[in-house]
Design an enzyme around this catalytic site. Structure first.
Site, PDB file in Angstrom:
ATOM      1  N   GLY A 192       0.801  -1.218   0.000  1.00 46.30           N
ATOM      2  CA  GLY A 192       0.000   0.000   0.000  1.00 46.30           C
ATOM      3  C   GLY A 192       0.833   1.265   0.000  1.00 46.30           C
ATOM      4  N   ASP A 193       0.175   2.393  -0.344  1.00 46.96           N
ATOM      5  CA  ASP A 193       0.794   3.714  -0.328  1.00 46.96           C
ATOM      6  C   ASP A 193       1.981   3.818  -1.275  1.00 46.96           C
ATOM      7  OD1 ASP A 193      -1.034   4.422   1.668  1.00 46.96           O
ATOM      8  OD2 ASP A 193       0.265   3.579   3.217  1.00 46.96           O
ATOM      9  N   GLU A 194       1.931   3.082  -2.368  1.00 54.91           N
ATOM     10  CA  GLU A 194       3.047   3.067  -3.321  1.00 54.91           C
ATOM     11  C   GLU A 194       3.098   4.345  -4.151  1.00 54.91           C
ATOM     12  OE1 GLU A 194       0.707   0.715  -3.157  1.00 54.91           O
ATOM     13  OE2 GLU A 194       1.642  -1.244  -2.802  1.00 54.91           O
ATOM     14  N   GLY A 195       2.017   5.138  -4.083  1.00 53.94           N
ATOM     15  CA  GLY A 195       1.927   6.309  -4.960  1.00 53.94           C
ATOM     16  C   GLY A 195       0.993   6.018  -6.132  1.00 53.94           C
ATOM     17  N   LYS A 196       0.015   5.150  -5.874  1.00 48.51           N
ATOM     18  CA  LYS A 196      -0.944   4.768  -6.926  1.00 48.51           C
ATOM     19  C   LYS A 196      -1.671   5.995  -7.471  1.00 48.51           C
ATOM     20  CE  LYS A 196      -2.951   1.923  -3.957  1.00 48.51           C
ATOM     21  NZ  LYS A 196      -1.957   1.871  -2.881  1.00 48.51           N
ATOM     22  N   GLY A 205      -5.911   6.003   1.316  1.00 44.78           N
ATOM     23  CA  GLY A 205      -5.552   7.417   1.337  1.00 44.78           C
ATOM     24  C   GLY A 205      -4.728   7.664   0.094  1.00 44.78           C
ATOM     25  N   HIS A 206      -5.325   8.321  -0.896  1.00 48.29           N
ATOM     26  CA  HIS A 206      -4.674   8.501  -2.195  1.00 48.29           C
ATOM     27  C   HIS A 206      -4.359   9.973  -2.418  1.00 48.29           C
ATOM     28  CE1 HIS A 206      -6.471   4.461  -3.795  1.00 48.29           C
ATOM     29  NE2 HIS A 206      -5.667   4.314  -2.776  1.00 48.29           N
ATOM     30  N   THR A 207      -3.075  10.282  -2.510  1.00 53.60           N
ATOM     31  CA  THR A 207      -2.645  11.685  -2.549  1.00 53.60           C
ATOM     32  C   THR A 207      -2.239  12.127  -3.950  1.00 53.60           C
ATOM     33  OG1 THR A 207      -1.594  11.108  -0.458  1.00 53.60           O
ATOM     34  CG2 THR A 207      -1.173  13.329  -1.289  1.00 53.60           C
ATOM     35  N   THR A 214      -7.258   0.208  10.057  1.00 50.33           N
ATOM     36  CA  THR A 214      -7.492   1.649  10.055  1.00 50.33           C
ATOM     37  C   THR A 214      -8.707   2.016  10.917  1.00 50.33           C
ATOM     38  OG1 THR A 214      -8.852   1.437   8.087  1.00 50.33           O
ATOM     39  CG2 THR A 214      -6.519   1.901   7.737  1.00 50.33           C
ATOM     40  N   GLN A 267      -5.343  -0.185  -1.486  1.00 51.87           N
ATOM     41  CA  GLN A 267      -4.495  -1.144  -0.775  1.00 51.87           C
ATOM     42  C   GLN A 267      -3.505  -1.768  -1.767  1.00 51.87           C
ATOM     43  OE1 GLN A 267      -8.202  -1.453   0.074  1.00 51.87           O
ATOM     44  NE2 GLN A 267      -7.494   0.310   1.217  1.00 51.87           N
ATOM     45  N   THR A 311      -4.406   7.770   8.672  1.00 50.46           N
ATOM     46  CA  THR A 311      -4.300   7.604  10.122  1.00 50.46           C
ATOM     47  C   THR A 311      -3.144   8.398  10.719  1.00 50.46           C
ATOM     48  OG1 THR A 311      -2.876   5.693   9.804  1.00 50.46           O
ATOM     49  CG2 THR A 311      -5.244   5.254  10.005  1.00 50.46           C
ATOM     50  N   GLY A 333       9.329  12.797  -7.563  1.00 49.58           N
ATOM     51  CA  GLY A 333       8.833  13.867  -6.696  1.00 49.58           C
ATOM     52  C   GLY A 333       7.335  13.712  -6.536  1.00 49.58           C
TER      53      GLY A 333
HETATM   54  P1  GDP Z   1      -1.333   5.616  -2.623  1.00 47.97           P
HETATM   55  O1  GDP Z   1      -2.157   5.192  -1.457  1.00 47.97           O
HETATM   56  O2  GDP Z   1      -0.665   4.447  -3.293  1.00 47.97           O
HETATM   57  O3  GDP Z   1      -2.062   6.476  -3.614  1.00 47.97           O
HETATM   58  O4  GDP Z   1      -0.134   6.497  -2.035  1.00 47.97           O
HETATM   59  P2  GDP Z   1      -0.239   7.619  -0.873  1.00 47.97           P
HETATM   60  O5  GDP Z   1      -0.871   8.835  -1.447  1.00 47.97           O
HETATM   61  O6  GDP Z   1      -0.831   7.054   0.373  1.00 47.97           O
HETATM   62  O7  GDP Z   1       1.283   7.820  -0.509  1.00 47.97           O
HETATM   63  C1  GDP Z   1       2.226   8.180  -1.466  1.00 47.97           C
HETATM   64  C2  GDP Z   1       2.909   9.491  -1.006  1.00 47.97           C
HETATM   65  O8  GDP Z   1       4.061   9.697  -1.779  1.00 47.97           O
HETATM   66  C3  GDP Z   1       2.036  10.711  -1.222  1.00 47.97           C
HETATM   67  O9  GDP Z   1       2.320  11.648  -0.223  1.00 47.97           O
HETATM   68  C4  GDP Z   1       2.481  11.225  -2.578  1.00 47.97           C
HETATM   69  O10 GDP Z   1       2.289  12.626  -2.735  1.00 47.97           O
HETATM   70  C5  GDP Z   1       3.952  10.894  -2.549  1.00 47.97           C
HETATM   71  N1  GDP Z   1       4.568  10.554  -3.837  1.00 47.97           N
HETATM   72  C6  GDP Z   1       4.043   9.875  -4.884  1.00 47.97           C
HETATM   73  N2  GDP Z   1       4.985   9.684  -5.836  1.00 47.97           N
HETATM   74  C7  GDP Z   1       6.124  10.266  -5.372  1.00 47.97           C
HETATM   75  C8  GDP Z   1       7.463  10.390  -5.877  1.00 47.97           C
HETATM   76  O11 GDP Z   1       7.804   9.909  -6.963  1.00 47.97           O
HETATM   77  N3  GDP Z   1       8.356  11.050  -5.067  1.00 47.97           N
HETATM   78  C9  GDP Z   1       8.028  11.571  -3.867  1.00 47.97           C
HETATM   79  N4  GDP Z   1       8.954  12.185  -3.153  1.00 47.97           N
HETATM   80  N5  GDP Z   1       6.785  11.470  -3.369  1.00 47.97           N
HETATM   81  C10 GDP Z   1       5.855  10.821  -4.099  1.00 47.97           C
HETATM   82  P1  IMO Z   2      -3.902   2.704   0.156  1.00 47.58           P
HETATM   83  O1  IMO Z   2      -5.002   2.507  -0.859  1.00 47.58           O
HETATM   84  C1  IMO Z   2      -1.569   0.950   3.386  1.00 47.58           C
HETATM   85  C2  IMO Z   2      -3.641  -1.796   6.090  1.00 47.58           C
HETATM   86  C3  IMO Z   2      -3.869  -1.377   7.527  1.00 47.58           C
HETATM   87  C4  IMO Z   2      -3.828  -2.736   8.208  1.00 47.58           C
HETATM   88  C5  IMO Z   2      -4.520  -3.648   7.198  1.00 47.58           C
HETATM   89  C6  IMO Z   2      -5.995  -3.890   7.482  1.00 47.58           C
HETATM   90  O2  IMO Z   2      -3.758   4.116   0.610  1.00 47.58           O
HETATM   91  O3  IMO Z   2      -2.633   2.091  -0.327  1.00 47.58           O
HETATM   92  P2  IMO Z   2      -8.181  -2.395   7.232  1.00 47.58           P
HETATM   93  O4  IMO Z   2      -8.571  -1.111   7.871  1.00 47.58           O
HETATM   94  O5  IMO Z   2      -8.173  -2.370   5.739  1.00 47.58           O
HETATM   95  O6  IMO Z   2      -8.982  -3.577   7.755  1.00 47.58           O
HETATM   96  O7  IMO Z   2      -6.667  -2.658   7.724  1.00 47.58           O
HETATM   97  O8  IMO Z   2      -4.371  -3.005   5.941  1.00 47.58           O
HETATM   98  N1  IMO Z   2      -4.160  -0.843   5.080  1.00 47.58           N
HETATM   99  C7  IMO Z   2      -3.384  -0.072   4.320  1.00 47.58           C
HETATM  100  N2  IMO Z   2      -2.045   0.100   4.311  1.00 47.58           N
HETATM  101  N3  IMO Z   2      -2.318   1.582   2.467  1.00 47.58           N
HETATM  102  C8  IMO Z   2      -3.650   1.401   2.431  1.00 47.58           C
HETATM  103  O9  IMO Z   2      -4.430   1.918   1.454  1.00 47.58           O
HETATM  104  C9  IMO Z   2      -4.249   0.581   3.411  1.00 47.58           C
HETATM  105  N4  IMO Z   2      -5.519   0.203   3.688  1.00 47.58           N
HETATM  106  C10 IMO Z   2      -5.454  -0.673   4.696  1.00 47.58           C
HETATM  107  O10 IMO Z   2      -2.841  -0.523   7.967  1.00 47.58           O
HETATM  108  O11 IMO Z   2      -2.488  -3.172   8.336  1.00 47.58           O
HETATM  109 MG    MG Z   3      -2.310   5.541   0.630  1.00 43.96          MG
END
Ligand code: GDP
Ligand code: IMO
Ligand code: MG
Length: 426
Positions: free
Chosen positions: A12-16, A40-42, A128, A222, A299, A413
């Site tokens: 998760g949170d790879e920067g999708k 949480g998608h930023t 979460t 996720q 969170t 970035g």
């Molecule tokens: P998602 O859940 O996969 O959409 O990712 P998140 O939004 O939770 O977390 C990714 C974070 O990395 C966010 O704060 C983005 O603004 C940031 N981000 C995305 N791509 C890059 C990148 O290439 N470089 C940097 N420094 N930040 C990035």
């Molecule tokens: P995005 O889309 C990272 C994790 C939680 C917990 C587990 C189960 O932003 O990548 P849940 O509330 O879904 O039952 O929690 O999954 N988790 C995530 N971790 N990015 C997410 O979403 C997540 N959504 C849930 O931290 O370990």
């Molecule tokens: Mg996220």
């Protein structure tokens, strides 16, 4: 016509969202297919930072119809908070469509999530606490309430009342606090009325779009290793983020999908508990967290951090039929003198060839690393492959050869335009 899936290849949170924002320009429909407001998608556009939990990231473009598919579990208070927030910032949300088949989240789901986590004590999953697991459990038990039920106001109020009364008994028995049934019914009746213009038969909407020749982008939340079936169970979420889940969660068929983009950071993070072979628990891990600002969008929790793991990525290719990778956050490694990449696992001294099927086995593996020189300079201004420092190009090439699929996008970035299309001039 092409349907593209964007799926997280790690935890998760790879920067999708940033990659979806980049691809959304060419896709008139952007569709969430699973999960809920645990995501949480930023997206960062100039001075503006949008952190979206439920609304598909494509909402930022006027040309896009954002669709919340049948596979999503929907928290109506969050949906409307988000719509209000976006509207205030000048974004037209009247185009948002929510599947009549999507299940709704109610306050009792959040109560059960909290009770279950507390009961797990030391073995907490670290959810979460948004009620995601209990809402999907109700869907599987066939006692869930779907968005389409809000169209019959009287029936909807009765269903919410009956379920709330029933769940209050279970909540109190588990030591929790009963919900005020009248308050819950009144709130959801109001939200149900407000929902009407957004409801749609999204399955037919999407098939009609395909027939019209429109391209569709399916936005995973996720990630692969949080998948209920294929992730590190029980430290997973309660849906199927893997590409197969995109069919179930939208009503599109497997043969409609033509492209599957896996998103990986140039390192690895995880939030919540569960095995993490390449985790760094020393100051190097702290450095990644500090530079990469690895704190949860939803969170605020500190994410765990470690080196990139190609064994995971190879397995993600299998599970999702990935056609390509996007590597994000390359710039976070700009100051590291040495960069490690995990290319294999050993367990009790023996090489592990397949990704372990059990979390207990994964806990026991030791990563086998390849060490690369860092580039120790600023990569954030790079806009073509040849702009990237030589050592960064070597890292991307290593990822391609270890994982076996091409890298197409490299993030340098957080801002919308901070990326490189990795290609011929590499
Ligand atoms: P998602 O859940 O996969 O959409 O990712 P998140 O939004 O939770 O977390 C990714 C974070 O990395 C966010 O704060 C983005 O603004 C940031 N981000 C995305 N791509 C890059 C990148 O290439 N470089 C940097 N420094 N930040 C990035
Ligand atoms: P995005 O889309 C990272 C994790 C939680 C917990 C587990 C189960 O932003 O990548 P849940 O509330 O879904 O039952 O929690 O999954 N988790 C995530 N971790 N990015 C997410 O979403 C997540 N959504 C849930 O931290 O370990
Ligand atoms: Mg996220």
């Amino acid at each position: 016509m092409p349907v593209t899936v964007v799926v997280g290849a790690q935890w998760g949170d790879e920067g999708k969202a940033k990659v979806i924002d980049l691809l959304a320009k060419e896709h008139p429909f952007v569709v969430r297919y699973q999960g809920g407001h645990n995501a949480g998608h930023t997206v960062v556009v100039g001075e503006e930072r949008y952190a979206l939990q439920l609304t598909p990231s494509g909402v930022l473009y006027d040309s896009v119809t954002p669709v919340i598919g049948n596979g999503v579990v929907v928290d109506l208070p969050t949906l409307f908070r988000e719509i209000d927030m976006l509207t205030e910032r000048g974004i037209d949300c009247s185009r948002v469509k929510l599947s009549t088949r999507a299940h709704l989240i109610f306050p009792w789901h959040q109560s059960h999530d909290a009770i279950a986590e507390a009961a797990r004590g030391e073995n907490k999953i670290g959810t979460t606490l948004k009620g995601i697991g209990p809402a999907y459990a109700d869907k599987a038990r066939r006692v869930g309430i779907r968005a389409g039920e809000t169209t019959d106001v009287v029936h909807f109020a009765e269903s919410v009342r009956a379920r709330c009364e029933e769940e209050n008994i279970a909540i109190v028995a588990a030591g929790g606090e009963a919900l005020d049934v009248d308050d819950v019914v009144a709130l959801f009746s109001r939200l149900g009325e407000r929902l009407q213009p957004y409801l749609a038969d999204t399955v037919n909407l999407l098939h009609d779009a395909l027939a019209e020749g429109d391209d569709i982008l399916l936005e995973g939340a996720q990630a692969t290793f949080l998948d209920l079936d294929h992730g590190t169970y029980p430290y997973v979420t309660s849906s199927n983020p893997t590409a197969g889940g995109a069919c179930a969660g939208t009503g599109l068929g497997p043969r409609d999908i033509t492209r599957v983009v896996g998103i990986t950071k140039s390192y690895t993070t995880r939030v919540g508990a569960g095995p993490f072979p390449t985790e760094l628990t020393d100051e190097l891990g702290d450095r990644i967290v500090d530079i990469g600002r690895e704190f949860g969008t939803v969170t605020g929790r500190r994410r765990r951090a470690g080196w990139l793991d190609c064994v995971m990525l190879r397995h993600a290719v299998k599970l999702n039929s990935l056609t390509e990778l996007a590597v994000t956050k390359l710039d976070v490694l700009d100051t590291f003198e040495q960069i490690r990449v995990c290319v294999g696992y050993r367990r009790h001294g023996v090489e592990v060839t397949n990704y372990p099927d059990l979390s207990t086995t994964l806990e026991e593996v030791e990563p086998v690393y390849v060490d690369l020189d860092g580039w120790c300079c600023d990569s954030t201004k790079a806009r073509t492959s040849s702009d990237l420092p030589e050592q960064a190009r070597a890292l991307i090439s290593l990822i391609e050869s270890e994982v076996g699929i091409p890298v197409r996008i490299v993030g340098v970035g957080a801002e919308r335009d901070d990326y490189v299309i990795w290609g011929d001039d590499a």
